[in-house]
Design an enzyme around this catalytic site. Structure first.
Site, PDB file in Angstrom:
ATOM      1  N   ASP A  54       6.266   0.709   6.728  1.00  0.00           N
ATOM      2  CA  ASP A  54       4.971   0.663   6.709  1.00  0.00           C
ATOM      3  C   ASP A  54       4.213   1.629   5.677  1.00  0.00           C
ATOM      4  O   ASP A  54       4.048   2.509   6.146  1.00  0.00           O
ATOM      5  CB  ASP A  54       4.136   0.485   8.038  1.00  0.00           C
ATOM      6  CG  ASP A  54       2.638   0.248   7.647  1.00  0.00           C
ATOM      7  OD1 ASP A  54       2.115  -0.444   6.550  1.00  0.00           O
ATOM      8  OD2 ASP A  54       1.789   0.511   8.891  1.00  0.00           O
ATOM      9  N   HIS A 103       0.780  -1.195   0.118  1.00  0.00           N
ATOM     10  CA  HIS A 103       0.069  -0.140   0.051  1.00  0.00           C
ATOM     11  C   HIS A 103       0.923   1.409   0.111  1.00  0.00           C
ATOM     12  O   HIS A 103       1.673   1.374   0.857  1.00  0.00           O
ATOM     13  CB  HIS A 103      -1.124  -0.031   1.051  1.00  0.00           C
ATOM     14  CG  HIS A 103      -0.400  -0.017   2.316  1.00  0.00           C
ATOM     15  ND1 HIS A 103      -0.214   1.371   3.323  1.00  0.00           N
ATOM     16  CD2 HIS A 103      -0.380  -1.052   3.482  1.00  0.00           C
ATOM     17  CE1 HIS A 103       0.079   0.911   4.431  1.00  0.00           C
ATOM     18  NE2 HIS A 103       0.035  -0.616   4.517  1.00  0.00           N
ATOM     19  N   GLU A 129      -4.710   2.227   2.629  1.00  0.00           N
ATOM     20  CA  GLU A 129      -4.951   1.057   3.423  1.00  0.00           C
ATOM     21  C   GLU A 129      -5.324   1.218   4.749  1.00  0.00           C
ATOM     22  O   GLU A 129      -6.040   0.851   5.747  1.00  0.00           O
ATOM     23  CB  GLU A 129      -3.738   0.005   3.400  1.00  0.00           C
ATOM     24  CG  GLU A 129      -3.985  -1.351   3.891  1.00  0.00           C
ATOM     25  CD  GLU A 129      -3.244  -1.346   5.483  1.00  0.00           C
ATOM     26  OE1 GLU A 129      -3.581  -2.345   6.068  1.00  0.00           O
ATOM     27  OE2 GLU A 129      -2.809  -0.310   6.071  1.00  0.00           O
TER      28      GLU A 129
HETATM   29 ZN   LIG Z   1       0.667  -1.388   6.362  1.00  0.00          ZN
END
Ligand SMILES: [Zn+2]
Length: 486
Positions: free
Chosen positions: A306, A294, A340
């Site tokens: 992330d 994402h 996301e």
């Molecule tokens: Zn993530």
């Protein structure tokens, strides 16, 4: 690479088109590649190519360079912010620069949120500031903040069990310590639904211990939700070390009073994009292996683990195959999903846009648990394809990758695709330090180790190439959809 003649190739394609025409999806029986006498395992030559990809891609540093580019040139890219728009533009131009055959974007619309001021301090008995952050979707406090006594609970469960009279007018403090990366699912409900549980019992705000495994003074943000019909209250998280300190204050037996000031708010509807790049398959271009990550991140750090890492792993895996001119039969499609973090909006939009063509997905796998290495590969395919999966696992074993079961989860944005019947793979990433950094200001590029991300990129390259080259359709369609419900 071995190539079929033009006429054989046409035959395969036309058989597939015929199957679509007859049944609205690939009929498993109608697949010409499964007739008796046709190989249902990879050839020696294909296995050699896959082993070459494994070893050469591991020496390739492109995933690291892509991630360096994203975190340096775009940085934070929370959904609905100018950083989101910059990330979309970056992704489109990066796909083109890397030589993908097709690049496009698909709209994803969602309610956006802005963070604003976020401050908290202990007012009494031991006045001092705390390191806190607003949880995504939180409403604001009144303009000059609110002050109330804390009431501590060891978990969401304890809050749910407590009598309302103890909670009314207070700030709920959920002090649920996440011991290791396996406990995310156990602890995160306190973040996502703690506010409504607290508000139902008359609390004026909630502040949780961060959902994370570190012992640094960084709070972890993350999304929360208000339940319909329950009044919304401000919601925040404090760093783990502050949670320890506040707990020590509470243990001394006197009321502990906290001042919380948030100016976060809903910010109207926003349209971002899933950004997609493809390496077109040589024989079955309409069938594709779907990989990705994402593109959005939280705003506190620069989204290195992330999920910049996932985007870089998937982009570099496909680019490696393109650059080395080893195009497999099927297309490799890389999707960088929008938003996301605040509710899987990109994954849902992708499913809606492609629901009628689930059977075209040969295999789906998303990287969204950091920089690697990959430690296990599991599958979700029809039984006839399992010997191929076994061969894929054997090729990957020298990278330290275990063979998993046939009940794989393909990743957050692809979970609903699996439920809709997409053949799926789970390439489990080692997450022992992931939740130290996750959703904090400390999620930055300096944490990335080339050897780790390069192993993950090599694994995705092998997986994508072998799945795209496989002599069998892995079974996406109604049969696998039904298997989900068993
Ligand atoms: Zn993530």
């Amino acid at each position: 690479m071995r190539r079929l003649t033009g006429s054989t190739s046409f035959h395969l394609v036309s058989m597939c088109l015929l199957a679509i025409g007859l049944s609205g999806g690939f009929s498993l029986q109608a697949n010409s590649m499964e007739k008796p006498g046709v190989n249902t395992i990879f050839s020696e030559r294909e296995l050699q190519t896959a082993a070459w990809i494994r070893d050469a891609a591991r020496q390739d540093n492109l995933s690291y360079k892509i991630l360096e580019s994203l975190t340096t040139e775009v940085g934070p890219r929370m959904a609905g912010t100018p950083g989101d728009a910059r990330a979309v533009a970056w992704a489109e131009s990066k796909f083109k620069e890397l030589g993908f055959d097709k690049v496009w974007k698909e709209p994803v619309t969602f309610p956006s949120w802005k963070r604003g001021v976020e401050k908290a301090e202990i007012v009494s008995p031991f006045p001092q500031p705390l390191a806190i952050t607003a949880l995504g979707n939180s409403i604001a406090t009144p303009d000059n903040g609110l002050v109330a006594d804390l009431i501590e609970f060891a978990s969401l469960k304890d809050l749910v069990a407590a009598p309302p009279e103890k909670i009314k007018g207070k700030i709920v403090f959920i002090n649920h310590k996440m011991q290791n990366s396996n406990e995310y699912g156990l602890v995160v409900p306190g973040r996502s639904s703690g506010a409504s549980e607290a508000a139902r019992k008359g609390a004026v705000a909630i502040i949780i211990r961060s959902v994370g495994t570190d012992s640094h003074r960084f709070p972890h943000t993350g999304v929360m939700r208000y339940e319909a019909g329950v009044p919304p209250i401000p919601a925040a998280a404090m760093s783990n070390v502050d949670a320890d300190m506040v707990a020590r204050m509470i243990k001394r037996g006197k009321p502990v009073s906290l001042k919380l000031e948030l100016s976060s708010s809903a910010n109207g509807s926003y349209t971002s994009y899933n950004v997609i790049g493809e390496i077109t398959g040589s024989e079955l271009p309409n069938e594709y292996v779907l990989i990705g990550g994402h593109l959005d991140s939280w705003d506190l750090g620069t989204g290195a683990i992330d999920d910049g890492a996932g985007c870089a792993i998937a982009m570099s895996a496909a680019e490696f195959i393109q650059r080395n001119r080893i195009k497999p039969k099927r297309t490799i499609r890389v999707v960088l999903f929008a938003n996301e973090e605040q509710g899987l909006f990109g994954g849902k939009a992708y499913l809606e846009a492609h629901r009628q063509q689930i059977s075209r997905i040969q295999a789906a796998a998303e990287a969204d648990l950091g920089q690697g290495p990959v430690t296990k590969m599991s599958s979700f395919v029809r039984a006839e394809a399992l010997p191929l999966v076994k061969q894929m696992q054997m090729v990957l074993a020298p990278l330290g990758i275990e063979a998993g079961d046939n009940n794989a989860f393909p990743g957050p944005d692809m979970g609903d695709l699996r439920l809709a019947g997409a053949a799926s793979f789970g390439l489990a990433l080692k997450a022992d330090d992931y939740f130290d950094l996750h959703h904090t200001p400390d999620d930055t590029f300096d944490k990335i180790e080339p050897a780790r991300i390069n192993q993950a990129a090599a694994t995705y390259a092998v997986f994508a190439w072998m799945a795209a080259q496989a002599p069998l359709h892995f079974g996406s369609g109604p049969e696998l959809e039904k298997l989900n419900k068993k």
